[in-house]
Design a protein around this motif. Structure first.
Motif, PDB file in Angstrom:
ATOM      1  N   LEU A   1       0.694  -1.369  -0.020  1.00 59.25           N
ATOM      2  CA  LEU A   1       0.129  -0.108  -0.019  1.00 59.25           C
ATOM      3  C   LEU A   1       0.688   1.282  -0.180  1.00 59.25           C
ATOM      4  O   LEU A   1       0.640   2.183  -0.700  1.00 59.25           O
ATOM      5  N   PHE A   2       1.859   1.199   0.858  1.00 55.96           N
ATOM      6  CA  PHE A   2       2.732   2.455   1.079  1.00 55.96           C
ATOM      7  C   PHE A   2       3.342   2.810  -0.460  1.00 55.96           C
ATOM      8  O   PHE A   2       3.433   3.775  -0.703  1.00 55.96           O
ATOM      9  N   GLU A   3       4.091   1.959  -0.626  1.00 55.22           N
ATOM     10  CA  GLU A   3       5.033   2.013  -1.980  1.00 55.22           C
ATOM     11  C   GLU A   3       4.181   2.315  -3.102  1.00 55.22           C
ATOM     12  O   GLU A   3       4.537   3.131  -3.832  1.00 55.22           O
ATOM     13  N   SER A   4       2.976   1.621  -3.369  1.00 54.00           N
ATOM     14  CA  SER A   4       2.337   1.981  -4.472  1.00 54.00           C
ATOM     15  C   SER A   4       1.310   3.437  -4.465  1.00 54.00           C
ATOM     16  O   SER A   4       1.300   3.913  -5.501  1.00 54.00           O
ATOM     17  N   SER A   5       1.090   3.870  -3.149  1.00 55.76           N
ATOM     18  CA  SER A   5       0.398   4.949  -2.980  1.00 55.76           C
ATOM     19  C   SER A   5       1.310   6.114  -3.389  1.00 55.76           C
ATOM     20  O   SER A   5       0.911   7.310  -4.060  1.00 55.76           O
ATOM     21  N   TYR A   6       2.459   6.123  -2.554  1.00 58.35           N
ATOM     22  CA  TYR A   6       3.396   7.155  -2.596  1.00 58.35           C
ATOM     23  C   TYR A   6       5.013   6.641  -2.781  1.00 58.35           C
ATOM     24  O   TYR A   6       5.765   6.900  -2.030  1.00 58.35           O
ATOM     25  N   PRO A   7       5.216   6.315  -4.032  1.00 56.01           N
ATOM     26  CA  PRO A   7       6.492   5.746  -4.184  1.00 56.01           C
ATOM     27  C   PRO A   7       7.712   6.669  -3.971  1.00 56.01           C
ATOM     28  O   PRO A   7       8.862   6.018  -3.565  1.00 56.01           O
ATOM     29  N   LYS A   8       7.768   7.760  -4.155  1.00 54.75           N
ATOM     30  CA  LYS A   8       8.725   8.774  -3.868  1.00 54.75           C
ATOM     31  C   LYS A   8       9.075   8.744  -2.565  1.00 54.75           C
ATOM     32  O   LYS A   8      10.188   8.963  -2.175  1.00 54.75           O
ATOM     33  N   ILE A   9       8.097   8.925  -1.806  1.00 55.18           N
ATOM     34  CA  ILE A   9       8.228   9.023  -0.338  1.00 55.18           C
ATOM     35  C   ILE A   9       8.603   7.822   0.306  1.00 55.18           C
ATOM     36  O   ILE A   9       9.671   7.804   1.303  1.00 55.18           O
ATOM     37  N   TYR A  10       8.180   6.707  -0.092  1.00 55.35           N
ATOM     38  CA  TYR A  10       8.587   5.304   0.508  1.00 55.35           C
ATOM     39  C   TYR A  10      10.173   4.976   0.021  1.00 55.35           C
ATOM     40  O   TYR A  10      11.029   4.577   0.821  1.00 55.35           O
ATOM     41  N   THR A  11      10.402   5.263  -1.046  1.00 52.77           N
ATOM     42  CA  THR A  11      12.003   5.339  -1.774  1.00 52.77           C
ATOM     43  C   THR A  11      13.094   6.276  -0.879  1.00 52.77           C
ATOM     44  O   THR A  11      14.112   5.869  -0.498  1.00 52.77           O
ATOM     45  N   LYS A  12      12.457   7.512  -0.691  1.00 50.08           N
ATOM     46  CA  LYS A  12      13.124   8.494   0.312  1.00 50.08           C
ATOM     47  C   LYS A  12      13.550   7.823   1.463  1.00 50.08           C
ATOM     48  O   LYS A  12      14.641   8.025   2.170  1.00 50.08           O
ATOM     49  N   ILE A  13      12.591   7.118   2.354  1.00 52.77           N
ATOM     50  CA  ILE A  13      12.550   6.664   3.414  1.00 52.77           C
ATOM     51  C   ILE A  13      13.515   5.489   3.559  1.00 52.77           C
ATOM     52  O   ILE A  13      14.332   5.198   4.303  1.00 52.77           O
ATOM     53  N   LYS A  14      13.408   4.509   2.447  1.00 51.10           N
ATOM     54  CA  LYS A  14      14.171   3.412   2.149  1.00 51.10           C
ATOM     55  C   LYS A  14      15.576   3.581   2.166  1.00 51.10           C
ATOM     56  O   LYS A  14      16.362   2.816   2.565  1.00 51.10           O
ATOM     57  N   ALA A  15      15.897   4.899   2.107  1.00 51.23           N
ATOM     58  CA  ALA A  15      17.491   5.346   1.824  1.00 51.23           C
ATOM     59  C   ALA A  15      18.112   5.607   3.228  1.00 51.23           C
ATOM     60  O   ALA A  15      19.326   5.759   3.252  1.00 51.23           O
ATOM     61  N   LEU A  16      17.275   5.695   4.239  1.00 51.91           N
ATOM     62  CA  LEU A  16      17.804   6.287   5.379  1.00 51.91           C
ATOM     63  C   LEU A  16      18.810   5.230   6.302  1.00 51.91           C
ATOM     64  O   LEU A  16      19.542   5.562   6.904  1.00 51.91           O
ATOM     65  N   PRO A  17      18.599   3.890   6.031  1.00 50.40           N
ATOM     66  CA  PRO A  17      19.184   3.008   7.021  1.00 50.40           C
ATOM     67  C   PRO A  17      20.725   3.149   7.132  1.00 50.40           C
ATOM     68  O   PRO A  17      21.621   2.881   7.786  1.00 50.40           O
ATOM     69  N   SER A  18      21.251   3.675   5.903  1.00 53.29           N
ATOM     70  CA  SER A  18      22.689   4.041   5.529  1.00 53.29           C
ATOM     71  C   SER A  18      23.337   5.125   6.782  1.00 53.29           C
ATOM     72  O   SER A  18      24.501   5.124   6.854  1.00 53.29           O
ATOM     73  N   LEU A  19      22.226   5.696   7.195  1.00 54.54           N
ATOM     74  CA  LEU A  19      22.673   6.959   8.108  1.00 54.54           C
ATOM     75  C   LEU A  19      22.887   6.155   9.581  1.00 54.54           C
ATOM     76  O   LEU A  19      23.077   7.415  10.545  1.00 54.54           O
ATOM     77  N   VAL A  20      22.617   5.262   9.702  1.00 59.56           N
ATOM     78  CA  VAL A  20      22.586   4.553  11.406  1.00 59.56           C
ATOM     79  C   VAL A  20      24.277   4.731  11.827  1.00 59.56           C
ATOM     80  O   VAL A  20      25.028   4.798  10.906  1.00 59.56           O
ATOM     81  N   ASP A  21      24.339   4.810  13.208  1.00 60.90           N
ATOM     82  CA  ASP A  21      25.299   5.177  13.517  1.00 60.90           C
ATOM     83  C   ASP A  21      26.594   4.119  12.918  1.00 60.90           C
ATOM     84  O   ASP A  21      26.374   2.984  13.178  1.00 60.90           O
ATOM     85  N   LEU A  22      27.655   4.792  12.420  1.00 57.90           N
ATOM     86  CA  LEU A  22      28.657   3.953  11.906  1.00 57.90           C
ATOM     87  C   LEU A  22      29.308   2.896  12.645  1.00 57.90           C
ATOM     88  O   LEU A  22      29.586   1.821  12.068  1.00 57.90           O
ATOM     89  N   ARG A  23      29.278   2.970  14.176  1.00 60.49           N
ATOM     90  CA  ARG A  23      29.811   2.148  15.084  1.00 60.49           C
ATOM     91  C   ARG A  23      28.730   0.832  15.283  1.00 60.49           C
ATOM     92  O   ARG A  23      29.436  -0.213  15.979  1.00 60.49           O
ATOM     93  N   LEU A  24      27.861   0.873  14.531  1.00 62.37           N
ATOM     94  CA  LEU A  24      26.994  -0.258  14.678  1.00 62.37           C
ATOM     95  C   LEU A  24      27.472  -1.654  14.246  1.00 62.37           C
ATOM     96  O   LEU A  24      27.465  -2.701  15.126  1.00 62.37           O
ATOM     97  N   PHE A  25      28.578  -1.536  13.547  1.00 61.41           N
ATOM     98  CA  PHE A  25      29.135  -2.730  12.937  1.00 61.41           C
ATOM     99  C   PHE A  25      30.609  -3.004  13.038  1.00 61.41           C
ATOM    100  O   PHE A  25      31.007  -4.052  13.104  1.00 61.41           O
ATOM    101  N   SER A  26      31.159  -1.874  13.629  1.00 59.76           N
ATOM    102  CA  SER A  26      32.485  -1.890  13.829  1.00 59.76           C
ATOM    103  C   SER A  26      32.892  -0.800  14.950  1.00 59.76           C
ATOM    104  O   SER A  26      32.645   0.213  14.199  1.00 59.76           O
TER     105      SER A  26
END
Length: 225
Positions: free
Chosen positions: A72-97
């Motif tokens: 529903l979200f992706e089909s209704s507002y694909p630009k907003i959905y894609t914009k949010i999907k890009a955010l995990p890369s901004l998680v604290d760099l120390r999470l994995f090392s």
């Protein structure tokens, strides 16, 4: 190759270590969504009901709409959905090392490798009314890797966001990106209505269920027969 596999396994093990995630900082993006975008996201609650999906009530004065259900979200507002999907890369760099032997370049590479295959587990709009709260200091998003919260309304009192015992500045339109295993709570709403979009990312397939799925791969309905 074996060394790299071990390194990735060790890095991913850090992301579920609550002692480690408790020390990491959330990333805050002020006014990440405009008011126009927020208004569109809020229409998903009605769209969710019109589409025949049930609303859940996990606790008193609190309702959840799984707006990723059926795509529903992706089909209704694909630009907003894609914009949010890009955010995990901004998680604290120390999470994995946080290895002192790793220079910043190596940390960034490991960060990218650990996040490259994560998918949306669920997207939820939480609506909390007076008396509602997520007042559990031991709450975390088990099974996910990165969580993104976006505040959709500000006409409420109380309802402070706290992470690992620290109150977080969280305003309408802001996005918070944080390790899913970091403890987080929402204080009691003393007036008004608090609406928040939550999107969880995990190492499973992208899910379209009308619930928070625990089956990483395959059709979860096959496991409940």
């Amino acid at each position: 190759m074996a060394r790299q596999v071990f390194r990735l396994a060790k890095a991913r093990a850090r992301s579920v270590n609550r002692a480690i995630t408790a020390t990491l900082s959330p990333t805050r993006l002020p006014a990440f969504l405009s008011q126009c975008e927020i208004n569109k996201v809020l229409t998903l609650k009605e769209k969710h009901q019109i589409s025949g999906f049930s609303t859940t009530y996990p606790r008193e004065n609190w309702q959840t709409n799984y707006v990723s259900a059926g795509g529903l979200f992706e089909s209704s507002y694909p630009k907003i959905y894609t914009k949010i999907k890009a955010l995990p890369s901004l998680v604290d760099l120390r999470l994995f090392s946080d290895d002192e032997e790793d220079n910043e370049s190596n940390q960034e590479q490991l960060h990218e490798e650990c996040l490259q295959d994560i998918q949306v587990r669920c997207a939820e709009i939480h609506t909390a009314r007076e008396g509602g709260s997520l007042n559990d200091p031991g709450h975390f998003d088990s099974g996910s890797v990165v969580t993104v919260d976006i505040l959709l309304s500000g006409e409420f009192q109380g309802g402070a966001m706290t992470m690992s015992g620290e109150e977080i500045d969280f305003q309408v339109g802001d996005a918070l990106i944080f390790p899913s295993y970091k403890y987080h709570t929402v204080g009691k709403i003393t007036g008004g209505v608090r609406e928040c979009l939550v999107m969880e990312f995990w190492n499973g397939e992208e899910k379209l269920c009308n619930h928070r799925c625990n089956i990483a791969r395959g059709n979860c309905e096959e496991f409940t027969k």
